[in-house]
Structure formats: C-alpha cells, structure tokens
Scaffold this active site. Structure first.
Site, PDB file in Angstrom:
ATOM      1  N   ASP A 285      -5.615   8.879  10.539  1.00 41.61           N
ATOM      2  CA  ASP A 285      -4.301   8.376  10.934  1.00 41.61           C
ATOM      3  C   ASP A 285      -3.873   8.927  12.281  1.00 41.61           C
ATOM      4  OD1 ASP A 285      -3.320   6.728   8.660  1.00 41.61           O
ATOM      5  OD2 ASP A 285      -3.732   8.558   7.539  1.00 41.61           O
TER       6      ASP A 285
ATOM      7  N   GLU B 226       0.850  -1.185   0.000  1.00 43.47           N
ATOM      8  CA  GLU B 226       0.000   0.000   0.000  1.00 43.47           C
ATOM      9  C   GLU B 226       0.888   1.238   0.000  1.00 43.47           C
ATOM     10  OE1 GLU B 226      -3.826  -1.655   2.564  1.00 43.47           O
ATOM     11  OE2 GLU B 226      -2.434  -0.232   3.476  1.00 43.47           O
TER      12      GLU B 226
END
Length: 257
Positions: free
Chosen positions: A55, A44
């Site tokens: 995040d 990824e």
C-alpha cells in the site's frame, strides 16, 4: 450462487475499499453504509496490519489509524455482522497473509459466518506445486470463501496458468506498477493487458490500484468487468468527512450514473 457471482450478472460492479476500523468502529460502519448508498456493489474491508508494504502512504496511514483504534480480528467480524443487519452486499476481506496465518483456519469459518464472501490476500504466494500457501487455499475452499487473486502487468504465463486454477469470483488486475494510491490516468497499455488476461480467464476481470475519478473509472470500464476504488475513499476518511459527503463523493466517481 455466491453473492459475488450475482453482483456480476447484470452490471459491471463498482467496488469500494475501506480499511476496517479506520476512524473507529462506528465511523467505519457508517462509511461502509455510505458507500453502499453511493452505488458501491461490492465492498472490500481491509484487515489493518503493521507492515502494509503493498500500500501507498494513504492506505498505510489508514492501517495505522485503525490499529490505534485497537482494531483486531474480532472488530473485523463485528463490522461485517453490523453490515449484514441491513445489507446483502458482497463482502471481501482484503488482508496481508501474516494476520490470517496467525489466526488459523478456524478464523476463516468465522469470517464466513460473519458475512464475508471472499478473501483477497495481497501477498499470498501462488503454489507452483506444494508450498506454504497451498493449505491456505484449501482452507478457504473448506470455509466456502472465494479466493480472490491478484495479477499484475508483469505476471508471467506460467503464473497466470496457476492463478487460473485457484481464482474464483473475479480476477483482481493491479493496473498500475507500484503500491496503491491515486493516479491521474490509466497506464497506456491498460486495454492490451486486459485483452491478454482474457486469453487465460473466464471469470470477470476487475481493475484496481489508482482509479480515483469518474474519467479513469469510465476508461477502465470500457475494457474491464468492474473497477475498484480504494485510496480515493480512504483519503476522504482521513479528513473525517461525513458519511453523507462520502455518499456524494462515491456517486461522483461512478460513471454508470
């Protein structure tokens, strides 16, 4: 057959995440190669964004570092092209919706041409009937990119039924509440949640968010069809470790070895 489908044929894939451009173009590509040598089966690549709300601090700082290196949409394409010179590893773009929305459908075709196999949009709304995200799913199909979709412990049945119509390649199960980051162990209901998802999905179910060591990776693979390690790798890049050290670290996490 898509490269992602092939990756699941004979193994439970070890999936690694890096923020594209973190540490600069050359370092980013070198670290991607290091993860491949370390046993990562699917990679990824994060598209750096100024407001990465899903995040935690580790990956937020990686987005900042990548943006400071002037990483942009062209850089992401060049990273994929560089990897494709020597590797056939499946590539997934991990992005927030806004950067791709601004680039338009033509950029999805550029991603495919550069070597990407799938796109995961962490904050993309799932269409109930017709809403702003539905054309985006159609654009992914037209670009021949798999849409990778997220499910969480709190995802309700009606949403899972919608996701089932859209997701291809694998379902990304967010195994921890909150943002990305390093956790010491899996949640207590991990196996129960995976079993619940299997009632809805025939595609592989991959677990991510929080897996950072061999013990948690091994525990996850007892129930999931693959694992994602992200923050643990990104934390190493923040320390500017060598690609050789990153390879060794990846091998230390992989419970299949």
């Amino acid at each position: 057959m898509n490269r992602i489908e092939t990756a699941f044929k004979n193994t439970k894939p070890f999936i690694g995440y890096l923020t594209g451009g973190d540490g600069g173009f050359d370092y980013s590509v070198a670290c991607a190669h290091a993860l491949i040598r370390g046993g990562v089966d699917i990679l990824e690549i994060g598209f750096p964004f100024s407001d990465p709300v899903a995040d935690g601090p580790i990956i937020q700082k990686a987005h900042t570092r990548a943006l400071e290196e002037k990483t942009d949409s062209t850089t992401i394409l060049e990273i994929a092209k560089a990897l494709r010179e020597t590797s056939n590893i499946p590539l997934v773009l991990f992005s927030y919706y806004n950067p791709l929305l601004q680039k338009g459908p033509q950029y999805l075709h550029q991603l495919k041409a550069a070597g990407f196999d799938a796109v995961l949009i962490v904050d993309l709304p799932i269409p109930q009937h017709a809403n702003e995200s539905e054309p985006f799913f159609q654009a992914l199909i037209e670009a021949k990119l798999f849409p990778i979709v997220l499910a969480t412990p709190s995802t309700r049945e009606e949403r899972l039924l919608q996701i089932r119509k859209l997701a291809k390649g694998f379902l990304y199960y967010v195994s921890q509440k909150g943002t990305t980051g390093i956790r010491s162990k899996l949640s207590d209901d991990f196996s129960t949640q995976i079993a619940r998802l299997r009632c809805y999905f025939q595609i592989p179910i991959v677990a991510g968010f929080g897996i950072a060591n061999r013990a948690s990776a091994a525990a996850a693979l007892k129930h999931a069809d693959g694992i994602v390690v992200g923050s643990a790798f990104v934390e190493k890049l923040e320390k500017k470790i060598s690609p050789e050290e990153l390879t060794t670290f990846a091998q230390s996490i992989d419970p299949r070895q």
